[in-house]
Design a protein around this motif. Structure first.
Motif, PDB file in Angstrom:
ATOM      1  N   LEU B 328     -10.956  -3.100   1.262  1.00  0.00           N
ATOM      2  CA  LEU B 328     -10.521  -2.739  -0.086  1.00  0.00           C
ATOM      3  C   LEU B 328     -11.728  -2.414  -0.965  1.00  0.00           C
ATOM      4  O   LEU B 328     -11.704  -1.452  -1.740  1.00  0.00           O
ATOM      5  CB  LEU B 328      -9.697  -3.865  -0.704  1.00  0.00           C
ATOM      6  N   ARG B 331     -12.938   0.941  -0.178  1.00  0.00           N
ATOM      7  CA  ARG B 331     -11.980   1.937  -0.673  1.00  0.00           C
ATOM      8  C   ARG B 331     -12.178   2.169  -2.171  1.00  0.00           C
ATOM      9  O   ARG B 331     -12.179   3.299  -2.646  1.00  0.00           O
ATOM     10  CB  ARG B 331     -10.574   1.401  -0.368  1.00  0.00           C
ATOM     11  N   ARG B 335     -13.387   5.555  -3.965  1.00  0.00           N
ATOM     12  CA  ARG B 335     -12.564   6.234  -4.966  1.00  0.00           C
ATOM     13  C   ARG B 335     -13.334   6.470  -6.241  1.00  0.00           C
ATOM     14  O   ARG B 335     -13.231   7.520  -6.852  1.00  0.00           O
ATOM     15  CB  ARG B 335     -11.320   5.406  -5.269  1.00  0.00           C
TER      16      ARG B 335
ATOM     17  N   TRP C 118       3.828  -4.747   4.295  1.00  0.00           N
ATOM     18  CA  TRP C 118       2.449  -4.884   3.795  1.00  0.00           C
ATOM     19  C   TRP C 118       1.537  -3.845   4.450  1.00  0.00           C
ATOM     20  O   TRP C 118       0.763  -3.154   3.778  1.00  0.00           O
ATOM     21  CB  TRP C 118       1.963  -6.308   4.056  1.00  0.00           C
ATOM     22  N   MET C 122      -0.491  -0.775   2.528  1.00  0.00           N
ATOM     23  CA  MET C 122      -1.929  -0.510   2.705  1.00  0.00           C
ATOM     24  C   MET C 122      -2.150   0.962   3.063  1.00  0.00           C
ATOM     25  O   MET C 122      -3.079   1.604   2.572  1.00  0.00           O
ATOM     26  CB  MET C 122      -2.489  -1.375   3.839  1.00  0.00           C
ATOM     27  N   TYR C 125      -0.077   3.399  -0.086  1.00  0.00           N
ATOM     28  CA  TYR C 125      -0.490   3.307  -1.485  1.00  0.00           C
ATOM     29  C   TYR C 125      -1.990   3.091  -1.651  1.00  0.00           C
ATOM     30  O   TYR C 125      -2.581   3.543  -2.619  1.00  0.00           O
ATOM     31  CB  TYR C 125       0.292   2.199  -2.201  1.00  0.00           C
ATOM     32  N   PHE C 126      -2.629   2.369  -0.712  1.00  0.00           N
ATOM     33  CA  PHE C 126      -4.076   2.171  -0.842  1.00  0.00           C
ATOM     34  C   PHE C 126      -4.857   3.255  -0.111  1.00  0.00           C
ATOM     35  O   PHE C 126      -6.075   3.313  -0.211  1.00  0.00           O
ATOM     36  CB  PHE C 126      -4.491   0.786  -0.310  1.00  0.00           C
ATOM     37  N   LEU C 223       8.715   2.172   4.700  1.00  0.00           N
ATOM     38  CA  LEU C 223       9.935   1.841   5.446  1.00  0.00           C
ATOM     39  C   LEU C 223       9.669   1.801   6.945  1.00  0.00           C
ATOM     40  O   LEU C 223      10.111   0.892   7.655  1.00  0.00           O
ATOM     41  CB  LEU C 223      11.029   2.870   5.126  1.00  0.00           C
TER      42      LEU C 223
END
Lengths: 506, 342, 349
Positions: B328, B331, B335, C118, C122, C125-126, C223
């Motif tokens: 993260l 990332r 970004r 989850w 990741m 969206y991330f 999904l």
């Protein structure tokens, strides 16, 4: 230029799975000259360059370098032979330092180890010589794209190149940076380096080039000395005239009956940094607005903002009386905006899916995944559009990648007609397709606008734009310079004049 | 001719940049120090130098495969075969010296040549046939686990062969452990040597810099005329060599070969590399970061051992959480770099 | 449908060949089901029963791969699902209570579905690469499973109805086969009766074109990973019920790799796009049959790793256009014709 040519390419042919990208093209480059290769999208410029630099191998034809026949199988081999290239996309690795990028693969060494101190010193000297002052130890990624481009050019210059190819090197540079680049080019020319320059900025081409070779649709139009070819003639050669007599599309003067009504699309100061300068543009119902301009003038960028494909960073867009905030492709479709992008294969169609699936994609997306379109209705819709648009072969279950370009374009059109949009945006819908399909699509555009649909029509072919459009927005250098409205202005000559003058003379 | 000079100061901050580049590895080192200080504060004898020395005894094989993995990941690839290649190498050592009776030095050469050769082969498949590294190296994971089990499905002892005593022969530093000194076995020095050589190769040779360039953008590296094929095949050869060497170190450490040893070692190695600040997408990272990543892994296990009532799986969970945090973090840094681009 | 049949031709031929080898070595009993104690048995039925967990995971993986993704965490999720259910059951006083067993199963499935979602968040969206995002749980997941079981291997009493999930039979057919078949049918209906399948293939086949067509790809991606996690959890339950215990370390070991292998054998490309649930099913049965075949032809069971390695290698090479071009070159008539691209097309047709 009495010297023997340094590069002589004759009868170059190159095919890509069924498409002939180059057909018998000749190209001659002499020492110390700066030679422009001109042409629209798909004219074959890039392919010609890639054949010369070893990225592609030609299917036929000969290349002579210094009078000796050569055939390169990799960019490395071409570089070793003295042909060095700078591409439009910065082809350096931005995770390494400026100095490392300048000397990658030929670093000064002590024994087996890289001598970083010597490398930085040489890098500094090289950049000083060119007229750039950077911290050569900093990673390339910490500099702007423009500066990275200049570093790429410096790298190419430093490799003892006999031939330097510059493929759209200036598209991301501002005026000062362009001056530095042109200065470097002149100095290199004096030293005898031959350069191939590709640019869509005509001013730059006329300022720096000695000669021009013009390509169109993969064939050679001709070679001229710059002084012998005025700008409007050049544009005429690049854009060409439709050779085959397309039937005349009868256009009712649709625009005028709704002239004072509130426009469907109202863009005010809409723009995106680095892609298109802020512009104002209205489109009314039942009106076809053409966008004309050379490659790279910002035609595509203009319509992508209205389509929601790119996010605008200035100005406002009003659609159908409502402000279009947070515009993206999904909300745009929901509002009734349909967008057929320029690049059918990479942005339009899903090649592995069938004709039918590609057609219903946008309609299905608007319904969500859970509410499938009933099979019977789907089959009926698909069959009716296959018939209406005369898609061949008329097989809805065929993977769309197996269709010809014209039929693919019709599938894409059908996809958007299925959602019954209020505004249809077509970006180069007729590029690279056969004459019959071209006429079909032009006729369709005329019909749809007569039914009240607004159309934004981007095309590189001026004949097509003038024939179809009620009004024409003219672009140059990423700026909307004029909107031609009167009947008298709807001629290719007027458009070319407007492009050349940048809209200022009128 | 222009006399104008264009100046630009490095401005944008991306993952590759000056200080930003060191944020992940800085975080790892800070974490390492925090773990150590926490250990010293809470447990008796944690401040013994031997606690740190032990990190390099227990984790020497992991360190070596993680170094090999660093090369592969920097180039933009991944190597899932290292755990199995390592187990197979240990087994091959045992079989060659115990069953076949081959002189041990010759056996070492054979095993190292095998590891390198495997890497060359799979690297060539990845480069020339454009097979995804994940799938190509998966072949090795299955193949060498299977071959190891075929050689023997039970432990093979190497205690009878005198040569295998060499690895754990140790050197005392600053006296005995009870006098505040520490000791390190020869095999730890082998691992150190690998770290140093890898550091020099990656940072000071053309091959090393090409590895970064290929990981940054393979297309650009090709257009710049760099030897992409040699580089891509080379990193897998290095990884294969390192895995074979790690297998030999494991043979020294345990003097036995277990056919089910090192299952999942490739995951530990990948985790250590990423926690060490190397980008999983390639192009940015450090060998010394990998060293720090392996030390974090070792330190977690040491802490758990000192605590006594915690089980070893906590190390795995913490490692997963760290991995998440680092991914993260990378990332977010990437970004913010993209945003500043104009 | 013609293209569909073509894709399935190779997997089916391989399966038929494997079955033929087994029939030759062990007789026709290999394929013919026997009935003992009112339940179907026999070698092939056993293969199907044993393959049920792998099939569940491979089906979920097929959908994930269709979106250009991959889920490495399924083996760990398998272990977590098994651990939750078994631990809940052995923690209670009456392991035979039906209510307990149902709630244990329900909780295990909810947790594994959340884990799957989850992963999807990741990725969607991330913006983290699927291989990286799911690697986290691949590494940590078995630790979490061990945390749940306290490092022990919880053994469920044979009398608990939970074991029926793995050992029982309904209308003579083993329950694992029922579950796997029902999930196969359910997923087939979910993807092919709604537009989900087409939208998945669109997102995996061309993400940018899908975005411009207005598809909500993020929700779809989440999904799909959720379904994959759910399938892995269900697989873990069946595996644990069959053994009567949950081994956090070794349960479902390498099942993610087997699942990816099955998907690829079944004709779904790792690069996303078109997916084939039926092909995956055949791929799973091939892997299951391969294990028996190795023993039936007289090789030691250790050979199965080697055999799988060879299968992966051959499939990977066959899917590589570069390899096909290189391999087929000697068979082409024209010597050193420069136009390789059209020639390749001709071979493809």
């Amino acid at each position: 230029m009495s010297d023997d040519p340094i590069v002589q390419m004759t009868g170059i042919r190159k095919d890509f799975t069924g498409v002939r990208a180059l057909d018998g093209v000749d190209f001659t480059l002499r020492p110390g000259e700066i030679h422009a290769v001109m042409g629209e999208n798909g004219a074959g410029k890039s392919t010609l360059i890639k054949v010369l630099t070893g990225v592609h191998t030609p299917d036929a034809g000969d290349i002579l370098l210094d009078g000796k026949p050569v055939r390169f199988h990799s960019p490395g081999a071409a570089q070793a032979a003295g042909i060095s290239t700078v591409y439009q996309e910065v082809n350096l690795t931005d995770n390494l330092s400026v100095a490392e990028n300048l000397f990658a693969g030929r670093e000064p060494r002590l024994g087996p180890f890289i001598n970083f101190r010597a490398m930085r010193r040489k890098a500094k000297a090289l950049l000083d010589d060119i007229g750039i002052d950077l911290n050569v130890a900093a990673p390339l990624s910490s500099y702007s794209i423009a500066m990275q481009q200049l570093v790429a050019i410096s790298r190419a210059v430093d490799i003892e190149a006999k031939v330097l190819i510059l493929d759209e090197p200036t598209s991301s540079l501002d005026r000062d940076e362009v001056e530095v680049l042109l200065g470097v080019m002149r100095r290199l020319a004096e030293k005898g380096t031959a350069m191939v320059f590709i640019s869509h900025f005509l001013d730059q081409v006329y300022e720096i080039c000695d000669r021009m070779t013009v390509l169109r649709n993969g064939t050679l139009v001709g070679e001229w000395a710059t002084a012998d070819l005025p700008q409007n003639e050049l544009i005429g050669h690049m854009l060409g005239r439709e050779a085959a007599a397309l039937e005349q599309i009868e256009r009712a003067a649709a625009a005028h009956h709704v002239a004072d009504e509130e426009p469907l699309v109202k863009a005010q100061g809409l723009g995106r940094k680095g892609s298109i300068a802020p512009y104002d543009l209205d489109v009314r119902r039942g009106e076809v607005v053409g966008l004309a301009g050379l490659l790279g003038s910002g035609r595509t960028e203009t319509v992508r903002l209205i389509a929601g494909a790119d996010r605008a960073d200035s100005g406002s867009l009003t659609f159908d009386g409502q402000s279009a905030r947070g515009h993206n492709p999904r909300t745009a479709a929901a509002r009734g905006i349909a967008f057929c992008p320029e690049n059918r294969k990479t942005e339009g169609l899903v090649g592995d899916l069938t004709v039918a699936e590609n057609m219903i994609l946008a309609l299905q997306a608007s319904r969500g995944w859970a509410r499938s379109i009933p099979v019977a209705r789907r089959d009926k819709l698909v069959a009716s559009f296959i018939e209406k648009l005369d898609i061949r072969p008329a097989n809805p279950d065929m993977p769309v990648k197996n269709l010809s370009g014209g039929n693919q374009q019709k599938v894409l059109l059908a996809r958007w007609m299925l959602i019954q949009p209020k505004l249809l945006i077509l970006d180069e819908p007729t590029r690279g397709i056969d004459v019959g399909a071209k006429a079909d699509i032009q006729r369709l555009v005329a019909e749809l606008s007569a039914e009240g649909m607004a159309v934004l029509f981007v095309s590189a072919e001026l004949d097509e734009v003038t024939r179809l459009s009620d009004r024409i927005a003219v672009l140059r250098d990423r700026e909307l310079v004029a909107v031609l409205e009167s009947e008298a202005d709807m001629t290719t000559e007027r458009i070319v004049d407007t492009i050349v003058s940048g809209g200022r003379a009128s | 001719m222009t006399t104008q000079t264009l100046t630009e100061r490095p401005s944008r901050s991306t993952l590759f940049d000056g200080l930003t580049r060191y944020i992940p590895i800085g975080a790892t080192v800070a974490l390492l120090i925090a773990l150590y200080v926490g250990g010293v504060a809470n447990y008796d004898n944690f401040d013994s130098p031997q606690v740190v020395a032990k990190l390099f005894i227990d984790n020497a094989p992991l360190l070596v495969i993680a170094i090999g993995m660093t090369f592969v990941i920097l180039s933009g690839g991944i190597d899932l075969s290292v755990g199995s290649v390592m187990a197979f190498s240990t087994m091959a050592c045992a079989w060659l010296t115990v069953d076949a009776g081959i002189a041990a030095p010759l056996a070492l050469v054979i095993v190292l040549a095998f590891g390198t050769g495997w890497g060359l082969l799979i690297g060539a498949v990845i480069h020339y046939f454009n097979v995804q590294p994940f799938i190509a190296t998966l072949v090795g994971l299955f193949l060498f686990r299977g071959l190891t089990l075929q050689v023997s499905d039970t432990d093979v002892s190497m205690r009878e062969v005198e040569f295998w005593q060499w690895g754990m022969t140790h050197v005392d530093f600053f006296g005995k452990v009870k006098d505040g000194g520490f000791w390190l076995p020869y095999l730890s020095f082998v691992a150190f040597a690998v770290v140093i050589i890898a550091f020099v190769v990656l940072h000071y040779t053309r091959f090393g810099r090409s590895t970064y360039a290929v990981g940054g953008s393979e297309q650009s590296a090709l257009l710049m005329g760099l030897p992409v094929a040699r580089t891509k095949i080379g990193v897998y050869a290095i990884s294969g060599f390192c895995a074979a060497l790690a297998g030999i170190l494991a043979a020294f450490a345990t003097k036995s070969a277990n056919p089910l040893a090192n299952v999942g070692a490739e995951l530990d190695a990948i985790a250590a590399v990423v926690i060490g600040g190397t980008l999983l997408t390639g192009g940015a990272g450090f060998v010394l970061g990998t060293l720090a990543g392996v030390m974090v892994w070792g330190m977690l296990n040491t802490l758990i051992a000192f605590q006594g009532n915690l089980s070893s799986w906590w190390a795995r969970i913490v490692m997963g959480i760290l991995l998440l945090a680092f991914i993260l973090l990378q990332r977010v840094l990437a970004r913010s770099g993209e945003k500043r681009r104009t | 449908m013609n293209a569909y049949a073509k894709r399935l031709m190779w997997p089916v031929l391989i399966l038929v060949a494997l079955i033929a080898v087994n029939i030759i070595t062990t007789g026709i009993d290999f394929i013919v089901p026997s009935v003992n104690d009112d339940r179907l048995g026999g070698a092939f039925v056993n293969i199907l029963r044993r393959s049920a967990p792998l099939l569940l995971i491979a089906l979920g993986m097929t959908l994930v791969i269709a979106t250009k993704g991959i889920d490495l965490s399924v083996g760990a999720v398998y272990a977590i699902g098994a651990a939750i259910a078994c631990q809940m059951i052995i923690d209670s006083s009456d392991q035979t209570a039906a209510g307990l067993v149902f709630s244990a199963i329900a909780i295990a499935l909810v947790v594994t579905a959340v884990i799957g979602a989850w992963n999807g968040v990741m990725v969607a969206y991330f913006g983290i690469q699927p291989i990286v995002a799911t690697l986290i749980l691949m590494i940590a997941g078995r630790g979490i499973a061990q945390l749940i079981t306290g490092g022990q291997i919880p053994k469920v009493q044979d009398a608990s109805p939970f074991t029926e999930l793995g050992r029982g039979a309904f209308l003579t057919v083993p329950i694992p086969i029922w579950i796997a078949a029902l999930v196969l049918v359910a997923l087939a209906l979910l993807t092919r009766r709604t537009a989900l399948g087409m939208l998945l293939e669109s997102v995996g086949g061309n993400p940018e074109a899908s975005r411009l067509a207005g598809i909500r790809s993020k929700g779809i991606t989440v999904l799909v990973y959720l379904v994959c996690g759910l399938c892995a959890g269900l697989a873990g339950l069946i595996g644990a019920a069959n053994l009567g215990s949950a081994d956090a370390n070794n349960g479902g070991q390498w099942i993610e790799l087997d699942a990816i292998l099955a998907v690829v054998i079944g004709g779904t490309a790792l690069l996303g796009g078109r997916f084939f649930l039926l092909g995956t099913t055949i791929g799973v049965v091939i892997i299951g049959t391969l294990e028996d075949t190795i023993i039936n032809v007289g090789l030691s069971s250790q050979w199965q790793f080697t055999a799988k390695a060879i299968v992966v290698f051959v499939v990977a090479l066959l899917q590589s256009p570069e390899f096909r071009g290189w391999f087929l070159k000697p068979f082409k008539r024209k010597p050193a014709a420069p136009a390789t691209a059209p020639a390749e097309e001709a071979v493809a047709k």
